[in-house]
Design an enzyme around this catalytic site. Structure first.
Site, PDB file in Angstrom:
ATOM      1  CD  GLU A  10     139.885  76.675 115.786  1.00  0.00           C
ATOM      2  OE1 GLU A  10     141.081  76.664 116.104  1.00  0.00           O
ATOM      3  OE2 GLU A  10     139.498  76.970 114.621  1.00  0.00           O
TER       4      GLU A  10
ATOM      5  CE1 TYR B 269     135.776  75.621 112.174  1.00  0.00           C
ATOM      6  CE2 TYR B 269     135.781  75.017 109.850  1.00  0.00           C
ATOM      7  CZ  TYR B 269     135.091  75.289 111.019  1.00  0.00           C
ATOM      8  OH  TYR B 269     133.725  75.231 111.036  1.00  0.00           O
TER       9      TYR B 269
ATOM     10  CG  ASP C 276     139.911  68.736 113.189  1.00  0.00           C
ATOM     11  OD1 ASP C 276     140.886  68.518 112.469  1.00  0.00           O
ATOM     12  OD2 ASP C 276     138.752  68.804 112.762  1.00  0.00           O
TER      13      ASP C 276
ATOM     14  NE  ARG D 271     135.699  71.031 104.673  1.00  0.00           N
ATOM     15  CZ  ARG D 271     135.941  70.920 105.980  1.00  0.00           C
ATOM     16  NH1 ARG D 271     135.041  71.333 106.848  1.00  0.00           N
ATOM     17  NH2 ARG D 271     137.071  70.389 106.401  1.00  0.00           N
TER      18      ARG D 271
ATOM     19  CG  HIS E 118     141.126  72.664 114.913  1.00  0.00           C
ATOM     20  ND1 HIS E 118     140.093  72.657 115.833  1.00  0.00           N
ATOM     21  CD2 HIS E 118     140.541  72.636 113.690  1.00  0.00           C
ATOM     22  CE1 HIS E 118     138.935  72.615 115.199  1.00  0.00           C
ATOM     23  NE2 HIS E 118     139.177  72.606 113.901  1.00  0.00           N
TER      24      HIS E 118
ATOM     25  CE  LYS F 161     140.949  70.798 108.486  1.00  0.00           C
ATOM     26  NZ  LYS F 161     140.280  70.576 109.799  1.00  0.00           N
TER      27      LYS F 161
END
Length: 372
Positions: free
Chosen positions: A118, A94, A270, A15, A96, A75
């Protein structure tokens, strides 16, 4: 503003933070975009497509990080990327963090302003930047779970949809949110016997209204989880506590009681996973067997369908990227409380309470950082 898009370096992650269409939107509004060479060739977005959209192409990630005011990724940053961040630089991706103290400490030391997809919210209290990947992961969970049930993958040799004269496989989905709902749709679509467990009675009523008798609903208790899990062919962990570590709802003792060759797919990995037996895996080595049960715990599941995922995510993130670029991060966060909820780390401090509580680090409210 100068916006940087590095190539993702997590294992088998194809991605990319911005599509050529998003780059064009930024450049039309007067911003500069720097994209790393071959950042998205794996999913069909060529360097020439980015050039045509107005981006500059550079050879290395180091050049992207050195040039950009804001880094847009997919990521969480890997150690080499954290080391490349600068004080005052904005990172939008993201994160996490609740399941990753090492990353959190690294981001704090970087001095960067780190906004997590997120935890950005919307007017309904939903998570608009998590939803697209939750949709993908939910649909994928049944697809990969069915594959893992095949005998050569270590599974029990069960066809989830069954055939005439043979009962359908049993799918248990823990969590009735976005990913859980999309898992239900896929599981129902292939003819499996589907049970969903959730702690919200209103949500269970909505699921019953939507799926009728195709899905059995259960209220979440330790006893109900145990009774459903031990009889399942496939368990999908789709639990989410926004910004916080996932609760361990399925114990090792429950997994031990499952039939050998059963499968668990932990979408919540995650955030640390919702099974005691879960541990992060990669697309290169996605499964392992624990207590006789096949575990699929890939931390970037949507990366397997990277083109679909990139376009879906880009559609959701672009308005926020534009706001950050047009106004600067501080004014954008002041103007939009929902984007402000995405601020997790700024100038060495954690600004999201659930992360601070889970990791045992000091917390400073985002409002105090913004001076409002």
């Amino acid at each position: 503003m100068k916006v940087g898009v590095p190539k993702e370096i997590k294992t088998h992650e194809y991605r990319v933070g911005l599509t050529p269409a998003a780059v064009r939107e930024l450049t039309v509004h007067g911003h500069e975009v720097v994209v790393q060479q071959d950042a998205a060739t794996g999913i069909g977005f060529t360097d020439d497509a980015y050039r045509a959209a107005g981006a500059s192409i550079v050879a290395t990630a180091a050049e992207v990080f050195a040039a950009a005011d804001m880094i847009v990724k997919v990521k969480e940053p890997q150690p080499s990327e954290i080391a490349a961040l600068k004080p005052g630089q904005v990172l939008f991706t993201y994160l996490h963090l609740a399941a990753d103290k090492e990353q959190t400490i690294g981001l704090m030391k970087s001095g960067a302003t780190c906004i997590a997809y997120e935890t950005v919210t919307d007017a309904r209290g939903a998570l608009p930047l998590l939803a697209p990947m939750s949709e993908v992961a939910g649909r994928m969970s049944i697809q990969v779970g069915a594959h893992c049930l095949e005998k050569e993958q270590g599974g029990a040799g069960v066809l989830l949809g069954g055939v005439p004269g043979v009962p359908a496989g049993k799918v248990v989905i823990i969590g009735g949110g976005v990913s859980g709902t999309h898992a239900m749709r896929m599981a129902v679509g292939i003819g499996a016997h589907v049970t969903v467990i959730d702690r919200s009675l209103p949500r269970l009523k909505e699921i019953e209204a939507q799926f009728g008798s195709q899905v059995q609903t259960m209220f979440s208790t330790t006893a109900s989880i145990e009774s459903a899990v031990v009889d399942a062919d496939l368990v999908v962990g789709a639990v989410l506590v926004p910004g916080a570590a996932a609760p361990k709802l399925v114990t090792r003792a429950m997994v031990k009681q499952m039939r050998p060759g059963s499968v668990v797919v932990d979408i919540a990995i995650d955030q640390g996973g919702c099974l005691e037996t879960s541990k992060p895996t990669t697309h290169a080595s996605p499964t392992y067997i624990e207590e006789g049960v096949v575990h699929y715990c890939v931390t970037n599941m949507p990366g397997a369908v990277a083109r679909t995922s990139t376009i879906a995510l880009g559609n959701a993130t672009l308005p926020f990227v534009m706001a950050l670029a047009n106004k600067g991060w501080r004014q954008a966060l002041i103007d939009d409380v929902h984007l402000c909820n995405g601020l997790n780390v700024h100038a060495g401090v954690v600004t999201y309470k659930a992360v601070a509580d889970d990791l045992g680090v000091a917390f400073k409210p985002a409002a105090s950082v913004l001076g409002v």
